[in-house]
Design a protein around this motif. Structure first.
Motif, PDB file in Angstrom:
ATOM      1  N   GLY A  49       0.619  -1.281   0.006  1.00  4.45           N
ATOM      2  CA  GLY A  49       0.019  -0.026   0.079  1.00  4.45           C
ATOM      3  C   GLY A  49       0.550   1.381   0.186  1.00  4.45           C
ATOM      4  O   GLY A  49       0.279   2.565   0.259  1.00  4.45           O
ATOM      5  N   THR A  50       2.111   1.239  -0.218  1.00  3.59           N
ATOM      6  CA  THR A  50       2.911   2.422  -0.001  1.00  3.59           C
ATOM      7  C   THR A  50       3.072   3.122  -1.432  1.00  3.59           C
ATOM      8  O   THR A  50       3.336   4.399  -1.402  1.00  3.59           O
ATOM      9  N   VAL A  51       2.243   2.695  -2.393  1.00  2.15           N
ATOM     10  CA  VAL A  51       2.443   3.266  -3.784  1.00  2.15           C
ATOM     11  C   VAL A  51       1.264   3.920  -4.436  1.00  2.15           C
ATOM     12  O   VAL A  51       1.014   4.431  -5.370  1.00  2.15           O
ATOM     13  N   GLY A  52       0.258   4.046  -3.351  1.00  5.71           N
ATOM     14  CA  GLY A  52      -1.108   4.718  -3.851  1.00  5.71           C
ATOM     15  C   GLY A  52      -2.068   3.639  -4.076  1.00  5.71           C
ATOM     16  O   GLY A  52      -1.826   2.640  -3.651  1.00  5.71           O
ATOM     17  N   PRO A  53      -3.252   4.081  -4.576  1.00 10.87           N
ATOM     18  CA  PRO A  53      -4.515   3.100  -4.922  1.00 10.87           C
ATOM     19  C   PRO A  53      -3.756   2.021  -5.650  1.00 10.87           C
ATOM     20  O   PRO A  53      -3.152   2.216  -6.622  1.00 10.87           O
ATOM     21  N   ASN A  54      -4.109   0.845  -5.252  1.00  7.04           N
ATOM     22  CA  ASN A  54      -3.853  -0.225  -5.667  1.00  7.04           C
ATOM     23  C   ASN A  54      -5.123  -1.341  -5.940  1.00  7.04           C
ATOM     24  O   ASN A  54      -5.186  -2.435  -6.531  1.00  7.04           O
ATOM     25  N   LEU A  55      -6.385  -0.861  -5.731  1.00  8.60           N
ATOM     26  CA  LEU A  55      -7.433  -1.506  -6.092  1.00  8.60           C
ATOM     27  C   LEU A  55      -8.448  -0.647  -7.090  1.00  8.60           C
ATOM     28  O   LEU A  55      -8.394   0.710  -6.930  1.00  8.60           O
TER      29      LEU A  55
END
Length: 96
Positions: A49-55
């Protein structure tokens, strides 16, 4: 006793924008799918979750949340409240 509000709201920053997020159990993240950009899904064992939206929304494809589930992090889904619509659901419809 069950919590009548099954999520917690937090304020944070994402790409220098302020966001409110609702933290939910990953099993409650229906209609969510992994981001198509694999760089958004990085982590040691799972997305951290460290690189922003992933869903993304599986209906419209919008970026709507952040999955945090790596071996060194919490295990939750953080919905970006400005990008989701809260709707009441009928539990009896879901169970059938």
């Amino acid at each position: 006793m069950l919590d009548p509000t099954p999520y917690k709201v937090f304020q944070g920053e994402l790409d220098s924008e302020k966001w409110l997020t609702a933290v939910i159990n990953p099993l409650d993240g229906v209609l969510l799918r992994p981001h198509v950009d694999l760089e958004r899904r990085i982590g040691c064992c799972r997305p951290d979750g460290t690189v922003g939206p992933n869903l993304m929304c599986s209906r419209c494809g919008a970026e709507v949340g952040i999955e945090v589930s790596d071996c060194w992090t919490e295990f939750d889904v953080r919905l970006l409240l400005p990008r989701v619509v809260r709707e009441a659901t009928d539990r009896t419809e879901q169970d059938s």
